[in-house]
Design a protein around this motif. Sequence first.
Motif, PDB file in Angstrom:
ATOM      1  N   ARG A   1       0.842  -1.207   0.000  1.00 58.18           N
ATOM      2  CA  ARG A   1       0.000   0.000   0.000  1.00 58.18           C
ATOM      3  C   ARG A   1       0.871   1.249   0.000  1.00 58.18           C
ATOM      4  O   ARG A   1       0.670   2.172  -0.789  1.00 58.18           O
ATOM      5  N   ASN A   2       1.818   1.268   0.932  1.00 54.87           N
ATOM      6  CA  ASN A   2       2.677   2.440   1.064  1.00 54.87           C
ATOM      7  C   ASN A   2       3.544   2.633  -0.176  1.00 54.87           C
ATOM      8  O   ASN A   2       3.744   3.772  -0.626  1.00 54.87           O
TER       9      ASN A   2
ATOM     10  N   THR B   1      -6.759   4.498   3.593  1.00 54.71           N
ATOM     11  CA  THR B   1      -5.362   4.867   3.841  1.00 54.71           C
ATOM     12  C   THR B   1      -4.612   5.304   2.586  1.00 54.71           C
ATOM     13  O   THR B   1      -3.607   6.008   2.685  1.00 54.71           O
ATOM     14  N   MET B   2      -5.095   4.916   1.401  1.00 49.59           N
ATOM     15  CA  MET B   2      -4.345   5.193   0.177  1.00 49.59           C
ATOM     16  C   MET B   2      -4.901   6.346  -0.648  1.00 49.59           C
ATOM     17  O   MET B   2      -4.149   7.038  -1.331  1.00 49.59           O
TER      18      MET B   2
ATOM     19  N   ARG C   1       1.415   3.937  -3.143  1.00 54.25           N
ATOM     20  CA  ARG C   1       1.039   5.339  -2.912  1.00 54.25           C
ATOM     21  C   ARG C   1       2.239   6.265  -3.076  1.00 54.25           C
ATOM     22  O   ARG C   1       2.130   7.339  -3.690  1.00 54.25           O
TER      23      ARG C   1
ATOM     24  N   GLU D   1      -7.689  -0.277   2.812  1.00 59.52           N
ATOM     25  CA  GLU D   1      -6.908   0.143   1.648  1.00 59.52           C
ATOM     26  C   GLU D   1      -7.426   1.457   1.094  1.00 59.52           C
ATOM     27  O   GLU D   1      -6.660   2.383   0.807  1.00 59.52           O
TER      28      GLU D   1
END
Length: 371
Positions: free
Chosen positions: A194-195, A220-221, A198, A217
Amino acid sequence: MPAEDHVSPVTKQNADETAATDRFLSLQALTKRYGDTAAVDAVDLDVRKGEFLAMLGPSGCGKTTTLRMIAGLVPTTAGQIVVAGRDLTNVPPYQRDMGLVFQSYALFPHMSVAANVAFGLEMRGMAKADIRARVAEALQLVRLTGYEDRRPGQLSGGQQQRVALARALVIRPLILLLDEPLSNLDAKLREEMRNEIRDIQRRLGTTALFVTHDQDEALTMADRVVVMNKGRIEQTGTPEDLYERPRTAFVAAFVGRTNRFPGTGAGEVVHVGGVTMRCARPVSGPVEVMIRPHRIHLDGAGERRADDNHAAGTIIRTTYAGNVVQYDVQAGDAVFNVEQSTDATGALVSVGTAVTLSWSVANTLVFEAAP
């Protein structure tokens, strides 16, 4: 003289450019039908240039079908797909300049990592020297330099997903489309990816659409989230908007954990299973009441906070979940789920303990019951 006659050409040009940026991707009454069933039902949506937009919803809500229509993999029944002012509705997929990352990776098993990443460039007839440079750049971006000669079967799931991402980015697409790309990864690797996705999207400034059924998801994204249900958009907004200010019961229940009760409204008061609580607006008749578990305070019997709503209850279940403790509390005929941080709780409260629940009017979400 009409007001628009006083607007300078420069001002008009700036306004046009701003509008074009805000509507970099525009879906206009986009529809897909299979017989009498509308998989996607007249969806209108504008996506800004450089935005990361998540499409969130349960299976069968139309989010993947929408993404595949944008990619050109599924023909539309009606409506338009416009990118940077160009109507792409009937343009074949290979001419849409979009990068697509699939849930299943879709790598060629017999080809090396470098060959997989280079495939799209070769199809475009790019010179070999330029392909090598672009592949090296893409693999460095996803931290796979040194893996050029490996086959997909020699890579972990996370590494294969990085190859798929590099293959989509190497063509420098106008729009990056990601179809539940993290669902096959374990929880820890999913969070890392995810990080990474992004961060890469932000560095490149690529416009991205991310399809997921995972609310974490999406929240946070994404810059904005589109919540879909039964082929239609229920609500579009920032993660904070959707979580704090849901417009429908479906959005409130789907985005984040919540207590959900049937009730009856009478002015600014609702009755739920023998518990009376105040709400922020007048309501009448059948309603659905929702309260986030972590917004409910749990205190000893007879204690009362300054919150507007209170209920006396008894703990009937205690669940230790690491970062939080979840309590099920019987209050009247209703069972409230309450979450407390393990940093704040100290010893767990035992089953059978009498407690007082407190929560605010602002955290009492009330919606008209579905007919």
